[in-house]
Scaffold this active site. Sequence first.
Site, mmCIF file in Angstrom:
data_model
loop_
_atom_site.group_PDB
_atom_site.id
_atom_site.type_symbol
_atom_site.label_atom_id
_atom_site.label_comp_id
_atom_site.label_asym_id
_atom_site.label_seq_id
_atom_site.Cartn_x
_atom_site.Cartn_y
_atom_site.Cartn_z
ATOM 1 N N ARG A 224 0.843 -1.550 0.214
ATOM 2 C CA ARG A 224 -0.232 0.258 -0.448
ATOM 3 C C ARG A 224 0.924 1.199 0.243
ATOM 4 N NH1 ARG A 224 -3.311 -2.855 -1.350
ATOM 5 N NH2 ARG A 224 -5.589 -3.246 -0.244
ATOM 6 N N HIS A 272 -1.855 0.595 -9.393
ATOM 7 C CA HIS A 272 -2.507 -0.095 -9.278
ATOM 8 C C HIS A 272 -2.883 -0.865 -9.733
ATOM 9 C CE1 HIS A 272 -4.107 -1.247 -4.525
ATOM 10 N NE2 HIS A 272 -3.987 -2.044 -5.209
#
Length: 309
Positions: A224, A272
């Site tokens: 993350r 992502h």
Amino acid sequence: MSLVIFSKVHKIKPWIDALKKEAPDIEVMAYDKVEDNSKVLFALAWNHPRGIFKDYPNLKCVSSMGAGVDHIMFDPDIPEQVRIARIVDPLLSQDLAEFALSQIMNHLRGITHYKLLQQDSTWKKSMYLRISEVNVGIMGTGMIGNHVATFLSSCGFSVAGWGKNPGKPADYPRYHGTDQLDDFLQKTSILICLLPLTPDTKGILNKETLEKLPRGAFVINLGRGGHVVDDDLMEALNNGHLSGASLDVFEQEPLPADHPFWKHPKIQITPHVASLTTAASVAPQIIENYRRAIGNQPLLNLVNREQGY
Ligand code: GLV
């Protein structure tokens, strides 16, 4: 008796179709279509509106739409009795492993560097690194990290892992806990972050830890954005300590257009996409968990609320 999807990020229709195909008997809908909150028993969530789950008095379970649950865990208003589950999908682990391999090979063979030279029609050869010349260190030795480690080992890489806890015995060296972090970092020339984001791991890739990596190390973040202290990473790249970074995740997504990462010549950015959940692939485990949740049975891939993953 509904299964309700709480996400503004995903296209909802493919999820509704996949879930209905798996279980035509279950009512599935998006949260903005719900008329009676008391009928909502199971929530499938990705970046849900904060605090919303306390408005569903009969909610039994919140399941993430992906492997990560940080977006759920960081909501302090999830009632105690609501259980939290995540997706565990071998496809996702393999996708991450293949993506990691692509970024490592890009780095070893200088592909991004040649793309920059191409802009000026520059023909200039540099020597490359071989698989046998690097040590890959994987932070996060859970189900996903372990899969990536095993895959990269099978490609001939020398791999080590680091996690909070010792974990299960593995075919590669495993380090654990803060005491062994320095040793792990010092031996790692390509670092792959696959940790869950929790209060313990937030900012774990910072000035102090990045400096422990050998000079010229390369960082791949597939965990993350919150794992990285952006300014510290930029500094380590700018002062030449790190040779580059491949970043797939960011503190704020989409990455703001004026963020300095975009234009940095040593940073490879992807939006992502290292692994994308496919609704059809994960619908069976979501439906199984729906049935378990309403039957008050043990859930698959239950999240430990204390641990945060
Ligand atoms: C992706 O980031 C996931 O958590 O599945």
